[in-house]
Design an enzyme around this catalytic site. Structure first.
Site, PDB file in Angstrom:
ATOM      1  N   TYR A  28      -7.370  -0.227   7.334  1.00  0.00           N
ATOM      2  CA  TYR A  28      -6.611   0.794   7.787  1.00  0.00           C
ATOM      3  C   TYR A  28      -5.585   1.273   6.865  1.00  0.00           C
ATOM      4  O   TYR A  28      -5.594   0.957   5.857  1.00  0.00           O
ATOM      5  CB  TYR A  28      -5.563   0.008   9.018  1.00  0.00           C
ATOM      6  CG  TYR A  28      -4.678  -0.673   8.666  1.00  0.00           C
ATOM      7  CD1 TYR A  28      -4.856  -2.019   8.125  1.00  0.00           C
ATOM      8  CD2 TYR A  28      -3.285  -0.452   8.899  1.00  0.00           C
ATOM      9  CE1 TYR A  28      -3.766  -2.795   7.563  1.00  0.00           C
ATOM     10  CE2 TYR A  28      -2.164  -1.243   8.246  1.00  0.00           C
ATOM     11  CZ  TYR A  28      -2.435  -2.399   7.823  1.00  0.00           C
ATOM     12  OH  TYR A  28      -1.553  -3.123   7.579  1.00  0.00           O
ATOM     13  N   LYS A  62      -6.066  -3.449   2.137  1.00  0.00           N
ATOM     14  CA  LYS A  62      -5.310  -3.273   3.566  1.00  0.00           C
ATOM     15  C   LYS A  62      -6.328  -3.211   4.421  1.00  0.00           C
ATOM     16  O   LYS A  62      -6.609  -2.150   5.186  1.00  0.00           O
ATOM     17  CB  LYS A  62      -4.673  -1.767   3.372  1.00  0.00           C
ATOM     18  CG  LYS A  62      -3.404  -1.743   4.215  1.00  0.00           C
ATOM     19  CD  LYS A  62      -2.505  -0.434   4.037  1.00  0.00           C
ATOM     20  CE  LYS A  62      -1.786  -0.103   4.925  1.00  0.00           C
ATOM     21  NZ  LYS A  62      -0.745  -1.032   5.232  1.00  0.00           N
ATOM     22  N   GLU A  77       5.558 -10.920  -1.514  1.00  0.00           N
ATOM     23  CA  GLU A  77       5.765  -9.642  -0.894  1.00  0.00           C
ATOM     24  C   GLU A  77       6.381 -10.084   0.785  1.00  0.00           C
ATOM     25  O   GLU A  77       6.633 -11.111   1.087  1.00  0.00           O
ATOM     26  CB  GLU A  77       4.660  -8.473  -0.643  1.00  0.00           C
ATOM     27  CG  GLU A  77       3.504  -9.016   0.299  1.00  0.00           C
ATOM     28  CD  GLU A  77       2.262  -8.077   0.303  1.00  0.00           C
ATOM     29  OE1 GLU A  77       2.525  -6.890   0.218  1.00  0.00           O
ATOM     30  OE2 GLU A  77       1.147  -8.720   0.056  1.00  0.00           O
ATOM     31  N   LEU A 128       0.061  -6.234  -1.760  1.00  0.00           N
ATOM     32  CA  LEU A 128      -0.345  -5.049  -1.360  1.00  0.00           C
ATOM     33  C   LEU A 128       0.063  -3.894  -2.252  1.00  0.00           C
ATOM     34  O   LEU A 128       1.376  -4.023  -2.355  1.00  0.00           O
ATOM     35  CB  LEU A 128      -0.124  -4.501   0.174  1.00  0.00           C
ATOM     36  CG  LEU A 128      -0.789  -3.236   0.426  1.00  0.00           C
ATOM     37  CD1 LEU A 128      -2.222  -3.670   1.035  1.00  0.00           C
ATOM     38  CD2 LEU A 128      -0.071  -2.562   1.452  1.00  0.00           C
TER      39      LEU A 128
END
Ligand code: PMP
Length: 295
Positions: A37, A153, A185, A209
């Site tokens: 996505y 992702k 993160e 990411l």
């Protein structure tokens, strides 16, 4: 009731009302979380950094060996049409591609004749209210229980979902993911730390990411001569930081002012957003206004 998804949505080559957009329950996105996505912010009806978002979509598709159902221009046309059809000036565009629906359940890839499922829609851009931004938010640290390809992702987000829920249940806005003594993160954001005037960011590895906002922030820091250190952030550094921020396409730059119940920072700014975070937020707004809202 305010609709959070605009009609029409995009599904497999067609634009149609959400209520008419149906997919098979055998879709591998549903059965396995087998898909990818993107979330693209839209300011004044212009998609922000669309090239970069579509490039990351392609890297993720390559990473899970799924053929992109659309070309870059094809995706851009979908995004433009969704933006035009939605009633809001600032929006968030969601794109998803799954490995489609076979006629049975089998972990291995379906035959090449099974087309991927491509879905996209526009929502209003939900921004952080000014009073929240100027006060900052609380966060917790949790163990990073995700897999070893966090650079992709993908829609299988269960570890992120559980981490974020733990944060919400403790009245916090984000969960910081700790792995082997390092902060990687947030559950849905990248994390920056400021120490002695230096902006510190973890490097892009397979365990983080590569955020589009992360790149914008490092570009702005370089432009303004802000010292930067790209290196893994140890837990001890995180806890001794002068400032901690979360960044993402929808959150932009948001100060974390309480971590695991303790105020972030030292001295007069302890427990409050720090000066570099506020400066970066201003640089980000100026950049957005120059790139997106003019002309
Ligand atoms: N890390 C994770 C795990 C995320 O979900 C997000 C937001 N999608 C980010 C970082 C930030 O990425 P971006 O700046 O591209 O929104």
């Amino acid at each position: 009731m305010t609709p959070y998804v605009a009609d029409p949505v995009y599904l497999n080559g067609q634009f149609l009302p959400l209520a008419e957009a149906g997919i098979s329950p055998l879709d591998r996105g549903f059965l396995y979380g087998d898909g990818v996505y993107e979330v693209i912010p839209v300011y004044s009806r212009r998609a922000f950094r669309i090239e970069e978002h579509l490039k990351r979509l392609q890297s993720t598709l390559d990473g899970i060996r799924l053929t992109n159902p659309l070309t870059t221009d094809g995706w851009k046309a979908v995004v433009v049409k969704l933006i035009e059809g939605a009633p809001w000036s600032d929006q968030s565009i969601y794109l998803q591609v799954s490995r489609g629906a076979d006629n049975k359940r089998d972990h291995a890839f379906p035959p090449a004749t099974v087309p991927p499922t491509a879905f996209a829609f526009a929502s209003p851009l939900v921004t952080t209210p000014a009073d929240v931004r100027t006060k900052g938010v609380a966060a917790i640290t949790v163990p990073d229980l995700r897999w070893a390809r966090c650079d992709l992702k993908v829609i299988s987000l269960l570890a992120n979902v559980l981490a974020r829920q733990q944060a919400v249940e403790q009245g916090c806005a984000e969960a910081l993911l700790m792995r082997d003594g390092y902060m990687k993160e947030g559950a849905a954001s990248n994390i920056f730390v400021v120490r002695d005037g230096v902006l510190c960011a973890p490097p892009k590895t397979e365990l983080m990411l590569p955020g589009i906002t992360y790149d914008v922030i490092l570009e702005l820091a370089a432009q303004h001569g802000q010292p930067v250190r790209i290196a893994e952030i140890e837990e001890t550094e995180l806890r001794a930081a002068d400032e901690v921020w979360m960044t993402s396409s929808t959150k932009e730059i948001l100060a974390i002012t309480t971590l695991d119940g303790k105020p972030v920072g030292n001295g007069p700014h302890a427990g409050q957003p720090g000066p570099l975070g506020q400066q970066m937020w201003q640089w980000y707004q100026d950049f957005k206004n120059t790139v997106m809202r003019k002309g």
